[in-house]
Design an enzyme around this catalytic site. Structure first.
Site, PDB file in Angstrom:
ATOM      1  N   GLU A   1      -6.483 -19.524  -0.328  1.00 38.91           N
ATOM      2  CA  GLU A   1      -5.466 -18.856  -1.138  1.00 38.91           C
ATOM      3  C   GLU A   1      -4.070 -19.365  -0.805  1.00 38.91           C
ATOM      4  O   GLU A   1      -3.231 -19.529  -1.686  1.00 38.91           O
ATOM      5  CB  GLU A   1      -5.553 -17.337  -0.912  1.00 38.91           C
TER       6      GLU A   1
ATOM      7  N   ARG B   1     -16.007  -0.236   2.120  1.00 40.56           N
ATOM      8  CA  ARG B   1     -15.770   0.371   0.795  1.00 40.56           C
ATOM      9  C   ARG B   1     -17.072   0.500   0.031  1.00 40.56           C
ATOM     10  O   ARG B   1     -17.927  -0.377   0.098  1.00 40.56           O
ATOM     11  CB  ARG B   1     -14.804  -0.497  -0.020  1.00 40.56           C
TER      12      ARG B   1
ATOM     13  N   ASN C   1       2.469 -13.640   3.803  1.00 40.01           N
ATOM     14  CA  ASN C   1       1.557 -12.585   3.375  1.00 40.01           C
ATOM     15  C   ASN C   1       1.955 -11.333   4.158  1.00 40.01           C
ATOM     16  O   ASN C   1       1.578 -11.170   5.308  1.00 40.01           O
ATOM     17  CB  ASN C   1       0.120 -13.002   3.691  1.00 40.01           C
TER      18      ASN C   1
ATOM     19  N   ARG D   1       2.329 -13.966  -1.090  1.00 41.28           N
ATOM     20  CA  ARG D   1       1.122 -13.375  -1.661  1.00 41.28           C
ATOM     21  C   ARG D   1       1.444 -11.932  -2.051  1.00 41.28           C
ATOM     22  O   ARG D   1       1.953 -11.165  -1.231  1.00 41.28           O
ATOM     23  CB  ARG D   1       0.005 -13.379  -0.630  1.00 41.28           C
TER      24      ARG D   1
ATOM     25  N   HIS E   1      -8.340 -10.251  -5.654  1.00 44.24           N
ATOM     26  CA  HIS E   1      -8.737 -11.578  -5.117  1.00 44.24           C
ATOM     27  C   HIS E   1      -8.532 -12.686  -6.139  1.00 44.24           C
ATOM     28  O   HIS E   1      -9.196 -13.734  -6.084  1.00 44.24           O
ATOM     29  CB  HIS E   1     -10.227 -11.616  -4.724  1.00 44.24           C
TER      30      HIS E   1
END
Ligand code: ADP
Length: 409
Positions: free
Chosen positions: A393, A241, A7, A92, A181
């Protein structure tokens, strides 16, 4: 099969070595401050329970990759005796634009298309490419697989992904909803489908609630809608956010606060959400929960409570909207840092939802913090199953990598 899951972020590279025969992580670590002064690696050998932290110069991701390989082969901290023991690398990838609706084996064409995704994820895409090139430099013969966070959402119909803007913006610039996601939503939806014992006719809402959060409507195992949009700024309130706001606020605040586009983006991405609503107190839900638990005596109580209640209301609205879109609801899944650990949020989201037939076991729910298993939170009387499913993940990336590499043999 041993799969190295990578990742790569703009200045970091996280990795996990997976044994897909046992679904276990053998080693994992992170290289940080790549290309910046003070770069370092933290490596864990999980079979022996060993950990090492080392300051090492890493000018780029290729140098970081070679240090990762050195650690994996290390006689004390390593876990393999030769690179032959790693069969493939799975990456990823944050954004695959509209080019990728599934994981892909790396090829020149795939890499060329990934380069075209640059504008959709300007911080992540160059890092991914560097991570891939780093692996090509250090282990050129290993097959590499790219797993895209947007791919699972590619089943949305045009009415779910098109914005009501002049159509040229979509046609010429690819402005549309992509979602994010996706690997996590796919993993937990897949686990939920196993529990339901069928795919056809199933209607699931998956809530990935962490620092970044998104909610998806998954019908028949396919995404019908999702809350993140053109970028991961959209949807529900997050750590820093803002999520969905009236778009007219953007030019309004730019004018009032005299902001450049970059400053406005910074304000919405890094200074909003929990952090913004609590007046800079914290972006971490644990801090907010602490303030709420302490009550009005805590100076942050009111704003922390408001910030959590904003997220609660948004989640309720999305569950309702997605139930309407799917014409029903079989299951709600909570996952990621907050979804897995913030029991109170799960409770208040599921509260007063008897219209939908949602009922959770509050006592059981309250205990479900920091535990690694799938847990059924709903009561037997509940018409909708509510589950806590820890996301993984990396495991999905390892599984996809194994499947594509085997298929290519
Ligand atoms: P990211 O989106 O960066 O992967 P995570 O999924 O790790 O983020 O989620 C981070 C959020 O999860 C933080 O708001 C944090 O407060 C929350 N969280 C993590 N552990 C716990 C815990 N034990 N109890 C309550 N909240 C937690």
């Amino acid at each position: 099969m041993n799969v190295l899951v990578v990742n790569a972020g703009s200045s970091s590279l996280k990795y996990q070595l997976f044994d897909t025969n046992t679904d276990t992580v053998v080693a994992k670590g992170i290289c940080e401050r790549i290309g910046i002064d003070g770069s370092a690696i933290e490596h864990k050998q999980l079979l022996k329970g060993l950990k090492i932290e080392e300051k090492r110069a890493m000018k780029n991701h290729a140098e970081a990759m070679s240090i990762v390989v050195e650690k994996l082969l290390d006689s004390t901290y390593g876990c393999i005796s030769s690179m032959d023991e790693i069969e493939a690398v799975g990456h990823r990838v944050v954004h695959g634009g509209a080019y990728f609706s599934e994981s892909m084996l790396l090829s020149d064409d795939v890499l060329a298309k990934l380069r075209l995704c640059h504008d959709f994820a300007p911080l992540h895409t160059p890092a991914h490419i560097q991570g891939i090139e780093g692996c090509l430099a250090v282990m050129p013969e290993k097959p590499q697989v790219l797993v895209f966070d947007t791919a699972f959402h590619q089943t949305m119909k045009p009415e779910a992904f098109t914005y009501a803007l002049p159509y040229e913006l979509y046609r010429d610039y690819g402005v549309r909803r992509y979602g994010a996601h996706g690997t996590s939503h796919r993993f937990v939806a897949g686990e939920m489908l196993k529990i339901l014992g069928r795919t056809e006719g199933t209607k699931i809402v998956t809530c990935h609630i962490g620092n970044g959060s998104s909610v998806s409507a998954v019908k028949d195992g396919k995404v019908m809608d999702t809350s993140m949009g053109f970028t991961p700024l959209a949807g529900v309130e997050m750590g820093t956010r803002c999520g969905d706001i009236d778009p007219a606020i953007v030019p309004f605040m730019m004018e009032k606060l005299n902001l450049t586009p970059a400053e406005a983006s910074d304000l919405m991405n890094k200074k909003s959400g929990f952090l913004g609503v609590t007046g800079g107190y914290s972006s971490d839900s644990r801090d907010l929960e602490k303030a709420v638990a302490e009550g009005p005596a805590n100076p942050h109580y009111e704003q922390a409570n408001l910030a959590i209640n904003i997220l609660k209301l948004q989640l309720k609205k999305l569950i309702g909207a997605y139930a309407a879109e799917m014409n029903g609801l079989d299951a709600i899944v909570f996952t990621a840092g907050i979804g897995e650990n913030n029991a109170r949020l799960r409770e208040i989201v599921c509260e007063d939802m008897s219209y939908f037939g949602i009922e959770i076991d509050k006592e059981l729910n309250a205990k479900m913090v920091r535990q690694p298993n799938i847990v059924k939170l709903s009561t037997d009387a509940s018409k909708v199953a509510v589950y806590l499913i820890p996301t993984n993940e990396e495991l999905l990336i390892a599984r996809d990598t194994e499947a594509l590499v085997n298929a290519a043999k």
